[in-house]
Design a protein around this motif. Structure first.
Motif, PDB file in Angstrom:
ATOM      1  N   PRO A   1       0.852  -1.205   0.000  1.00 18.79           N
ATOM      2  CA  PRO A   1       0.000   0.000   0.000  1.00 18.79           C
ATOM      3  C   PRO A   1       0.877   1.239   0.000  1.00 18.79           C
ATOM      4  O   PRO A   1       1.995   1.232   0.500  1.00 18.79           O
ATOM      5  CB  PRO A   1      -0.789  -0.132   1.300  1.00 18.79           C
ATOM      6  N   GLU A   2       0.326   2.281  -0.566  1.00 18.68           N
ATOM      7  CA  GLU A   2       1.031   3.551  -0.693  1.00 18.68           C
ATOM      8  C   GLU A   2       1.340   4.133   0.690  1.00 18.68           C
ATOM      9  O   GLU A   2       0.475   4.160   1.561  1.00 18.68           O
ATOM     10  CB  GLU A   2       0.070   4.488  -1.444  1.00 18.68           C
ATOM     11  N   THR A   3       2.556   4.609   0.884  1.00 17.45           N
ATOM     12  CA  THR A   3       2.846   5.305   2.146  1.00 17.45           C
ATOM     13  C   THR A   3       2.199   6.684   2.111  1.00 17.45           C
ATOM     14  O   THR A   3       1.822   7.187   1.059  1.00 17.45           O
ATOM     15  CB  THR A   3       4.359   5.503   2.347  1.00 17.45           C
ATOM     16  N   ARG A   4       2.113   7.268   3.304  1.00 19.60           N
ATOM     17  CA  ARG A   4       1.539   8.615   3.395  1.00 19.60           C
ATOM     18  C   ARG A   4       2.368   9.594   2.565  1.00 19.60           C
ATOM     19  O   ARG A   4       1.816  10.491   1.933  1.00 19.60           O
ATOM     20  CB  ARG A   4       1.521   9.032   4.872  1.00 19.60           C
ATOM     21  N   GLN A   5       3.666   9.412   2.593  1.00 23.60           N
ATOM     22  CA  GLN A   5       4.530  10.290   1.810  1.00 23.60           C
ATOM     23  C   GLN A   5       4.231  10.186   0.311  1.00 23.60           C
ATOM     24  O   GLN A   5       4.092  11.198  -0.378  1.00 23.60           O
ATOM     25  CB  GLN A   5       6.002   9.924   2.050  1.00 23.60           C
ATOM     26  N   GLN A   6       4.121   8.960  -0.170  1.00 22.99           N
ATOM     27  CA  GLN A   6       3.820   8.772  -1.588  1.00 22.99           C
ATOM     28  C   GLN A   6       2.477   9.379  -1.951  1.00 22.99           C
ATOM     29  O   GLN A   6       2.305   9.937  -3.036  1.00 22.99           O
ATOM     30  CB  GLN A   6       3.833   7.273  -1.924  1.00 22.99           C
ATOM     31  N   GLU A   7       1.544   9.271  -1.002  1.00 25.19           N
ATOM     32  CA  GLU A   7       0.221   9.827  -1.246  1.00 25.19           C
ATOM     33  C   GLU A   7       0.302  11.351  -1.410  1.00 25.19           C
ATOM     34  O   GLU A   7      -0.304  11.934  -2.312  1.00 25.19           O
ATOM     35  CB  GLU A   7      -0.699   9.454  -0.075  1.00 25.19           C
ATOM     36  N   ILE A   8       1.072  11.972  -0.517  1.00 28.02           N
ATOM     37  CA  ILE A   8       1.244  13.427  -0.594  1.00 28.02           C
ATOM     38  C   ILE A   8       1.877  13.823  -1.919  1.00 28.02           C
ATOM     39  O   ILE A   8       1.435  14.767  -2.590  1.00 28.02           O
ATOM     40  CB  ILE A   8       2.109  13.930   0.587  1.00 28.02           C
ATOM     41  N   ILE A   9       2.894  13.086  -2.315  1.00 28.44           N
ATOM     42  CA  ILE A   9       3.581  13.407  -3.572  1.00 28.44           C
ATOM     43  C   ILE A   9       2.640  13.237  -4.765  1.00 28.44           C
ATOM     44  O   ILE A   9       2.631  14.052  -5.684  1.00 28.44           O
ATOM     45  CB  ILE A   9       4.844  12.530  -3.717  1.00 28.44           C
ATOM     46  N   ARG A  10       1.825  12.195  -4.689  1.00 29.89           N
ATOM     47  CA  ARG A  10       0.874  11.967  -5.776  1.00 29.89           C
ATOM     48  C   ARG A  10      -0.146  13.100  -5.881  1.00 29.89           C
ATOM     49  O   ARG A  10      -0.420  13.622  -6.962  1.00 29.89           O
ATOM     50  CB  ARG A  10       0.158  10.625  -5.564  1.00 29.89           C
ATOM     51  N   VAL A  11      -0.683  13.492  -4.730  1.00 30.17           N
ATOM     52  CA  VAL A  11      -1.660  14.584  -4.731  1.00 30.17           C
ATOM     53  C   VAL A  11      -0.996  15.898  -5.152  1.00 30.17           C
ATOM     54  O   VAL A  11      -1.581  16.690  -5.905  1.00 30.17           O
ATOM     55  CB  VAL A  11      -2.315  14.719  -3.341  1.00 30.17           C
ATOM     56  N   ALA A  12       0.229  16.098  -4.703  1.00 29.25           N
ATOM     57  CA  ALA A  12       0.951  17.313  -5.089  1.00 29.25           C
ATOM     58  C   ALA A  12       1.116  17.370  -6.605  1.00 29.25           C
ATOM     59  O   ALA A  12       0.895  18.414  -7.226  1.00 29.25           O
ATOM     60  CB  ALA A  12       2.318  17.363  -4.411  1.00 29.25           C
ATOM     61  N   ALA A  13       1.476  16.242  -7.204  1.00 36.34           N
ATOM     62  CA  ALA A  13       1.670  16.219  -8.654  1.00 36.34           C
ATOM     63  C   ALA A  13       0.390  16.625  -9.369  1.00 36.34           C
ATOM     64  O   ALA A  13       0.419  17.368 -10.350  1.00 36.34           O
ATOM     65  CB  ALA A  13       2.125  14.833  -9.103  1.00 36.34           C
ATOM     66  N   LYS A  14      -0.725  16.169  -8.848  1.00 37.49           N
ATOM     67  CA  LYS A  14      -2.013  16.513  -9.455  1.00 37.49           C
ATOM     68  C   LYS A  14      -2.258  18.023  -9.385  1.00 37.49           C
ATOM     69  O   LYS A  14      -2.662  18.645 -10.366  1.00 37.49           O
ATOM     70  CB  LYS A  14      -3.132  15.756  -8.717  1.00 37.49           C
ATOM     71  N   LEU A  15      -1.993  18.593  -8.212  1.00 34.93           N
ATOM     72  CA  LEU A  15      -2.163  20.041  -8.073  1.00 34.93           C
ATOM     73  C   LEU A  15      -1.178  20.796  -8.965  1.00 34.93           C
ATOM     74  O   LEU A  15      -1.531  21.797  -9.588  1.00 34.93           O
ATOM     75  CB  LEU A  15      -1.973  20.460  -6.615  1.00 34.93           C
ATOM     76  N   PHE A  16       0.055  20.324  -9.013  1.00 33.09           N
ATOM     77  CA  PHE A  16       1.052  20.979  -9.857  1.00 33.09           C
ATOM     78  C   PHE A  16       0.591  20.987 -11.313  1.00 33.09           C
ATOM     79  O   PHE A  16       0.823  21.939 -12.044  1.00 33.09           O
ATOM     80  CB  PHE A  16       2.413  20.274  -9.758  1.00 33.09           C
ATOM     81  N   LYS A  17      -0.054  19.915 -11.730  1.00 33.91           N
ATOM     82  CA  LYS A  17      -0.510  19.895 -13.123  1.00 33.91           C
ATOM     83  C   LYS A  17      -1.558  20.973 -13.381  1.00 33.91           C
ATOM     84  O   LYS A  17      -1.566  21.601 -14.423  1.00 33.91           O
ATOM     85  CB  LYS A  17      -1.100  18.538 -13.489  1.00 33.91           C
ATOM     86  N   GLU A  18      -2.428  21.188 -12.387  1.00 30.01           N
ATOM     87  CA  GLU A  18      -3.515  22.135 -12.609  1.00 30.01           C
ATOM     88  C   GLU A  18      -3.061  23.597 -12.582  1.00 30.01           C
ATOM     89  O   GLU A  18      -3.548  24.410 -13.355  1.00 30.01           O
ATOM     90  CB  GLU A  18      -4.623  21.922 -11.568  1.00 30.01           C
ATOM     91  N   LYS A  19      -2.141  23.917 -11.664  1.00 33.61           N
ATOM     92  CA  LYS A  19      -1.794  25.326 -11.480  1.00 33.61           C
ATOM     93  C   LYS A  19      -0.313  25.623 -11.616  1.00 33.61           C
ATOM     94  O   LYS A  19       0.095  26.786 -11.572  1.00 33.61           O
ATOM     95  CB  LYS A  19      -2.263  25.789 -10.089  1.00 33.61           C
TER      96      LYS A  19
END
Lengths: 189, 189
Positions: free
Chosen positions: A3-21
């Motif tokens: 399962p994804e670690t909390r850190q990986q989860e943060i990085i994944r969500v960050a990448a999504k936000l970075f794509k948008e803005k």
DNA sequence: CAAACAAACTAACAAGTGTTAGTTAAGTGT
DNA sequence: ACACTTAACTAACACTTGTTAGTTTGTTTG
């Protein structure tokens, strides 16, 4: 699959936000909100905003480097190598939709690892160009300026992340073969 | 040629900075420093940071809209129309190197005029797609998914701003004809 | 000469920035 | 029962952000 670690989860969500803005426009508070926690809590899992960007971009850049290394060492024809490169981009892009946006738009905000990234990129481009030059020598590929051919193909491939998520049912196999048609037939003699 | 107003000069310098770091990462103090004045002084000439971005992007977007309108109304073959589109992009990109970066990277930071920009863009893409569809019907163009063809050609053309300034002596005529070769020959049947 | 304008300045503000320190509370392994 | 780990919190920090207000200075124009 672990399962994804909390850190990986943060990085994944960050990448999504970075794509948008874009990297600069996303604040740690934006990221925290998206994670449903407070900004300070992020720092239990990551070192800095910079670090997030680095791990997104460098990880993808290294995937490309590895992939190109396989292509370089195969003894296929140059046209076959081009097809392998196209497949590599479809593969990496489709599994890193959000990260590819950061790589394309925000690499200049890398700090400590900016030069490393630039080296990976220019090595990749050199390998690419050499394949084209070999192909021209071998009479497989049109004798047009290799840089213009590379630019044309590579910018299309680098922008796949913009395209893939738009179509609901992207058949990646089909996309790959369509791109083979479109990109190669303009290059092959 | 009238001399550039102070406002136009600020917008031009801003576009250059936006290309290097992106809209969000460029501060009004950065811009002021590049102009050799203080940040507050900028406001004698411009209304806001937003306004600068808007005038850069909208002006270019409208050039593309106008250009496409000419192409649409010409009675050339579809392949000829594609060549006209390529020429349009080479022309607009080469005269707006910095602005094209803002258009590609920072359009999402438009606020008041975001929807207007999106409309211009989607109208442009519809015209483009229709040319391809007509070309397929007429048997001029390969029967591949028009969206994939459009994506491939358009991302290359949209990235010209990255490419043109790299070569010291870009011969725009030659670039255009190389792109015609590379992009069209992959599409024509 | 006087009036108007263009283009710079200093000083300040309210809001937002990434980040640190220190704390709390709920599991987990011994 | 115990220490350890995980993951959240509040409060605060020093700095940067876009922008406004008010002023000064040199140049152009009536």
């Amino acid at each position: 699959m672990k399962p994804e670690t909390r850190q990986q989860e943060i990085i994944r969500v960050a990448a999504k936000l970075f794509k948008e803005k874009g990297y600069s426009a996303v604040t740690m508070r934006d990221l925290a909100t998206a994670m449903n926690i407070k900004a300070a809590s992020l720092y239990n899992h990551i070192n800095s905003k910079q670090d997030i960007l680095e791990s997104i971009i460098i990880s993808i850049a290294e995937q490309f480097t590895e992939g190109m290394s396989s292509v370089r060492e195969s003894n296929a024809t140059c046209i076959e190598k081009l097809k392998e490169i196209i497949a590599l981009h479809v593969e990496v892009s489709s599994t890193n939709i959000y990260g590819m946006a950061a790589l394309n738009h925000d690499w200049m905000h890398l700090e400590a690892r900016l030069n490393y990234y630039k080296k990976l990129r220019s090595d990749y481009e050199n390998d690419f160009r050499n394949i084209l030059i070999e192909g021209i020598k071998a009479g497989e590929i049109s004798d047009i300026k290799p840089d213009v051919m590379m630019f044309s193909i590579l910018t299309t491939l680098r922008s796949l992340y913009l395209w893939i998520p738009k179509k609901e049912d992207v058949n990646l196999q089909e996309l790959s073969s369509n791109l083979n048609e479109i990109l190669i037939k303009g290059v092959i003699k």
